[in-house]
Design a protein around this motif. Structure first.
Motif, PDB file in Angstrom:
ATOM      1  N   VAL A   1      -9.446  -0.077  -9.229  1.00 52.93           N
ATOM      2  CA  VAL A   1     -10.806  -0.457  -9.585  1.00 52.93           C
ATOM      3  C   VAL A   1     -11.626  -0.044  -8.373  1.00 52.93           C
ATOM      4  CG1 VAL A   1     -12.372  -2.336 -10.139  1.00 52.93           C
ATOM      5  CG2 VAL A   1     -10.027  -2.381 -11.030  1.00 52.93           C
ATOM      6  N   GLY A   2     -12.373   1.041  -8.536  1.00 54.27           N
ATOM      7  CA  GLY A   2     -13.045   1.619  -7.371  1.00 54.27           C
ATOM      8  C   GLY A   2     -11.976   2.153  -6.434  1.00 54.27           C
ATOM      9  N   ASN A   3     -12.011   1.702  -5.201  1.00 53.17           N
ATOM     10  CA  ASN A   3     -11.002   2.110  -4.229  1.00 53.17           C
ATOM     11  C   ASN A   3      -9.902   1.072  -4.052  1.00 53.17           C
ATOM     12  OD1 ASN A   3     -12.194   4.568  -3.606  1.00 53.17           O
ATOM     13  ND2 ASN A   3     -13.586   3.624  -2.141  1.00 53.17           N
ATOM     14  N   GLU A   4      -9.933   0.018  -4.853  1.00 54.00           N
ATOM     15  CA  GLU A   4      -8.983  -1.085  -4.687  1.00 54.00           C
ATOM     16  C   GLU A   4      -7.774  -0.922  -5.599  1.00 54.00           C
ATOM     17  OE1 GLU A   4      -9.736  -5.663  -4.084  1.00 54.00           O
ATOM     18  OE2 GLU A   4      -9.931  -5.150  -6.207  1.00 54.00           O
ATOM     19  N   TYR A   5      -6.592  -0.991  -5.004  1.00 57.60           N
ATOM     20  CA  TYR A   5      -5.360  -0.998  -5.781  1.00 57.60           C
ATOM     21  C   TYR A   5      -5.244  -2.335  -6.504  1.00 57.60           C
ATOM     22  CZ  TYR A   5      -3.631   3.000  -3.080  1.00 57.60           C
ATOM     23  OH  TYR A   5      -3.463   4.221  -2.499  1.00 57.60           O
ATOM     24  N   ARG A   6      -4.804  -2.292  -7.761  1.00 61.59           N
ATOM     25  CA  ARG A   6      -4.562  -3.505  -8.547  1.00 61.59           C
ATOM     26  C   ARG A   6      -3.168  -3.386  -9.160  1.00 61.59           C
ATOM     27  NH1 ARG A   6      -7.799  -7.624  -7.684  1.00 61.59           N
ATOM     28  NH2 ARG A   6      -7.233  -8.358  -9.736  1.00 61.59           N
ATOM     29  N   LEU A   7      -2.419  -4.463  -9.122  1.00 52.37           N
ATOM     30  CA  LEU A   7      -1.065  -4.489  -9.662  1.00 52.37           C
ATOM     31  C   LEU A   7      -0.923  -5.682 -10.602  1.00 52.37           C
ATOM     32  CD1 LEU A   7      -0.832  -3.745  -6.339  1.00 52.37           C
ATOM     33  CD2 LEU A   7       1.394  -3.091  -7.190  1.00 52.37           C
ATOM     34  N   ARG A   8      -0.404  -5.418 -11.781  1.00 57.25           N
ATOM     35  CA  ARG A   8      -0.194  -6.497 -12.750  1.00 57.25           C
ATOM     36  C   ARG A   8       1.018  -7.323 -12.338  1.00 57.25           C
ATOM     37  NH1 ARG A   8      -3.355  -5.625 -17.133  1.00 57.25           N
ATOM     38  NH2 ARG A   8      -3.922  -3.476 -17.556  1.00 57.25           N
TER      39      ARG A   8
ATOM     40  N   LEU B   1       4.939  -6.298 -11.045  1.00 54.65           N
ATOM     41  CA  LEU B   1       5.599  -6.815  -9.846  1.00 54.65           C
ATOM     42  C   LEU B   1       6.909  -7.513 -10.207  1.00 54.65           C
ATOM     43  CD1 LEU B   1       2.460  -8.218  -8.004  1.00 54.65           C
ATOM     44  CD2 LEU B   1       3.740  -6.146  -7.432  1.00 54.65           C
ATOM     45  N   ASP B   2       6.902  -8.273 -11.289  1.00 61.20           N
ATOM     46  CA  ASP B   2       8.133  -8.930 -11.732  1.00 61.20           C
ATOM     47  C   ASP B   2       9.208  -7.898 -12.083  1.00 61.20           C
ATOM     48  OD1 ASP B   2       6.998 -11.463 -11.411  1.00 61.20           O
ATOM     49  OD2 ASP B   2       6.400 -11.611 -13.524  1.00 61.20           O
ATOM     50  N   ASP B   3       8.814  -6.851 -12.808  1.00 63.37           N
ATOM     51  CA  ASP B   3       9.767  -5.784 -13.163  1.00 63.37           C
ATOM     52  C   ASP B   3      10.300  -5.092 -11.911  1.00 63.37           C
ATOM     53  OD1 ASP B   3       9.319  -6.366 -15.829  1.00 63.37           O
ATOM     54  OD2 ASP B   3       8.005  -4.634 -16.179  1.00 63.37           O
TER      55      ASP B   3
ATOM     56  N   ARG C   1       5.752   4.445  -5.999  1.00 65.59           N
ATOM     57  CA  ARG C   1       7.038   3.764  -6.206  1.00 65.59           C
ATOM     58  C   ARG C   1       6.872   2.530  -7.094  1.00 65.59           C
ATOM     59  NH1 ARG C   1      10.470   7.474  -4.388  1.00 65.59           N
ATOM     60  NH2 ARG C   1      10.153   8.014  -2.219  1.00 65.59           N
ATOM     61  N   ILE C   2       5.623   2.204  -7.408  1.00 61.88           N
ATOM     62  CA  ILE C   2       5.320   1.058  -8.262  1.00 61.88           C
ATOM     63  C   ILE C   2       4.063   1.393  -9.064  1.00 61.88           C
ATOM     64  CG2 ILE C   2       3.885  -0.151  -6.543  1.00 61.88           C
ATOM     65  CD1 ILE C   2       5.313  -2.767  -7.489  1.00 61.88           C
ATOM     66  N   ARG C   3       4.014   0.895 -10.289  1.00 65.40           N
ATOM     67  CA  ARG C   3       2.837   1.173 -11.128  1.00 65.40           C
ATOM     68  C   ARG C   3       1.654   0.342 -10.658  1.00 65.40           C
ATOM     69  NH1 ARG C   3       6.453  -0.215 -15.240  1.00 65.40           N
ATOM     70  NH2 ARG C   3       4.955  -1.750 -15.972  1.00 65.40           N
ATOM     71  N   PHE C   4       0.485   0.954 -10.686  1.00 65.03           N
ATOM     72  CA  PHE C   4      -0.745   0.283 -10.272  1.00 65.03           C
ATOM     73  C   PHE C   4      -1.913   0.952 -10.976  1.00 65.03           C
ATOM     74  CE2 PHE C   4      -0.254   3.863  -7.470  1.00 65.03           C
ATOM     75  CZ  PHE C   4      -1.527   4.376  -7.354  1.00 65.03           C
TER      76      PHE C   4
ATOM     77  N   ARG D   1       0.841  -1.204   0.000  1.00 68.44           N
ATOM     78  CA  ARG D   1       0.000   0.000   0.000  1.00 68.44           C
ATOM     79  C   ARG D   1       0.877   1.255   0.000  1.00 68.44           C
ATOM     80  NH1 ARG D   1      -2.931  -1.437   3.722  1.00 68.44           N
ATOM     81  NH2 ARG D   1      -4.732  -2.124   2.530  1.00 68.44           N
ATOM     82  N   ILE D   2       1.930   1.254   0.814  1.00 67.78           N
ATOM     83  CA  ILE D   2       2.846   2.395   0.877  1.00 67.78           C
ATOM     84  C   ILE D   2       3.519   2.615  -0.473  1.00 67.78           C
ATOM     85  CG2 ILE D   2       5.039   3.183   1.882  1.00 67.78           C
ATOM     86  CD1 ILE D   2       4.051   1.844   4.543  1.00 67.78           C
ATOM     87  N   LEU D   3       3.976   1.533  -1.110  1.00 73.96           N
ATOM     88  CA  LEU D   3       4.589   1.670  -2.433  1.00 73.96           C
ATOM     89  C   LEU D   3       3.634   2.340  -3.421  1.00 73.96           C
ATOM     90  CD1 LEU D   3       6.418  -1.754  -3.016  1.00 73.96           C
ATOM     91  CD2 LEU D   3       7.458   0.463  -2.514  1.00 73.96           C
ATOM     92  N   CYS D   4       2.378   1.935  -3.364  1.00 70.47           N
ATOM     93  CA  CYS D   4       1.380   2.521  -4.262  1.00 70.47           C
ATOM     94  C   CYS D   4       1.135   3.986  -3.919  1.00 70.47           C
ATOM     95  CB  CYS D   4       0.070   1.737  -4.194  1.00 70.47           C
ATOM     96  SG  CYS D   4       0.162   0.078  -4.905  1.00 70.47           S
ATOM     97  N   ARG D   5       0.918   4.268  -2.666  1.00 70.84           N
ATOM     98  CA  ARG D   5       0.628   5.652  -2.254  1.00 70.84           C
ATOM     99  C   ARG D   5       1.777   6.600  -2.580  1.00 70.84           C
ATOM    100  NH1 ARG D   5      -2.424   4.647   3.506  1.00 70.84           N
ATOM    101  NH2 ARG D   5      -4.427   4.063   2.577  1.00 70.84           N
TER     102      ARG D   5
END
Length: 97
Positions: free
Chosen positions: A70-77, A81-83, A64-67, A57-61
């Motif tokens: 969907v609504g209020n939910e963070y989604r990460l491919r 994550l591999d990159d 520091r990582i692409r995300f 969550r901190i990385l997203c906020r």
């Protein structure tokens, strides 16, 4: 006798092809979905990376990582994550002579 053995081989081949075709018809859409659209919520991403949900969550906020959201939910491919993990490995590796 050889005709019986040939018959058995033909039956085995046809049954194997039929079973494979039926299994593949059910598995192919699931495989394609996983390969091309595999994304995680924070809990799944944390498990995949081996980190806590709060850390992700901190990385997203902190962006520091692409995300995406969907609504209020963070989604990460998974590819993101591999990159990210690969970049972390590169940043933390020091080749010594």
């Amino acid at each position: 006798m050889s005709s019986t053995a040939e018959f058995i081989e033909v039956i085995k081949s046809e049954v194997s092809e039929d079973v494979f075709t039926r299994i593949w018809s059910k598995a192919e859409p699931l495989i394609e979905k996983r390969l091309f659209n595999n994304s995680f919520n924070l809990k799944g991403a944390a498990k995949y990376v081996g980190a806590s949900e709060d850390f992700m969550r901190i990385l997203c906020r902190k962006k520091r990582i692409r995300f995406y959201k969907v609504g209020n939910e963070y989604r990460l491919r998974q590819s993101v994550l591999d990159d990210w993990m690969h970049a972390q490995e590169q940043d933390n590796y020091c080749e010594t002579e």
